[in-house]
Enzyme design. Structure first.
Site, PDB file in Angstrom:
ATOM      1  N   GLY A  53       0.828  -1.192   0.000  1.00  0.00           N
ATOM      2  CA  GLY A  53       0.000   0.000   0.000  1.00  0.00           C
ATOM      3  C   GLY A  53       0.867   1.248   0.000  1.00  0.00           C
ATOM      4  O   GLY A  53       2.010   1.232  -0.451  1.00  0.00           O
ATOM      5  N   CYS A  54       0.343   2.332   0.529  1.00  0.00           N
ATOM      6  CA  CYS A  54       1.086   3.589   0.591  1.00  0.00           C
ATOM      7  C   CYS A  54       2.432   3.378   1.267  1.00  0.00           C
ATOM      8  O   CYS A  54       2.505   2.819   2.363  1.00  0.00           O
ATOM      9  CB  CYS A  54       0.275   4.628   1.362  1.00  0.00           C
TER      10      CYS A  54
END
Length: 226
Positions: A53-54
């Site tokens: 993810g981020c």
């Protein structure tokens, strides 16, 4: 591969969270099983790439992990020309937000990094998304950098699938190592530089707190800056 021109045209049509979407609730924590297959990587610093993810949160957790000497946010895959945050976060490139982790296997093994990754960083049951972020550039991926890491990653995913810890199928990918492009300077050490950022407070600070709670012997209070 998408063309650069079509990618630019698509940016105007896309509204993607890009590590900034406000969230209603933080992710759940699952204490992943201890690996049955230990990594045996010998002496000297080793490197592996993790996509979860981020990259702000992936970097934050590993920067608080003992034995990790460097955690660099960046883009795995794709081309050098398109390794740009605005392009990648729009979802029109072939990159995945990732973190290149350098670690000392005499302090922490690769299999232990995998356990931390799946316990507090990434949900292995999600495809092309993590937390509030959506798109293939937020896919959870393991990028082994050696034959030993590959063998350990395969064994650990198989162990996870048989553990019954997750109610949904495990879908995290193991992908071949490609080019890694460090992200822009302002993304490096982002959580340490911006501890009051709403995204950090909602999504990433809880991950670091979970690392400290679940694995206190592997938690480092100091954020290891690049």
């Amino acid at each position: 591969m998408r063309s650069f021109a079509s990618g630019l045209a698509a940016i105007a049509l896309l509204a993607v969270s890009a590590c900034q979407e406000p969230a209603l609730a933080a992710e759940s924590v699952v204490e992943a099983p201890a690996a049955k297959r230990f990594a045996k990587e010998g002496k000297g610093l080793k490197t592996a790439i993790f996509a979860g993810g981020c990259f702000w949160g992936v970097e934050a957790v590993f920067s608080h992990t003992k034995g990790v000497t460097s955690a660099v946010s960046g883009y795995h895959g794709g081309t050098a020309r398109q390794a740009d945050y605005k392009l990648v976060s729009s979802g029109v490139t072939d990159h995945v937000e990732s973190v290149k982790v350098t670690y000392d296997p005499s302090v922490i093994r690769y299999d232990e990094l995998l356990r931390i990754f799946f316990s507090v960083i990434a949900d292995p049951t999600l495809k092309d998304r993590q937390g509030p972020d959506r798109g293939a550039h937020y896919n959870a991926e393991l990028v082994p950098m050696s034959a030993e890491q590959l063998a350990v990653a395969k064994a650990y995913l198989a162990q996870m699938k048989a553990s019954g810890k997750w109610s949904r199928p495990i879908v995290t990918d193991i992908v071949r190592s490609q080019a890694f492009y460090p992200a822009e300077t302002y993304h490096q050490d982002f959580a340490a530089k911006n501890p009051r950022h709403p995204y950090i407070l909602r999504w990433d600070a809880p991950k670091v707190a979970a690392l400290k709670r679940l694995y206190p012997s592997q938690y480092r209070a100091e954020f290891r800056r690049n």
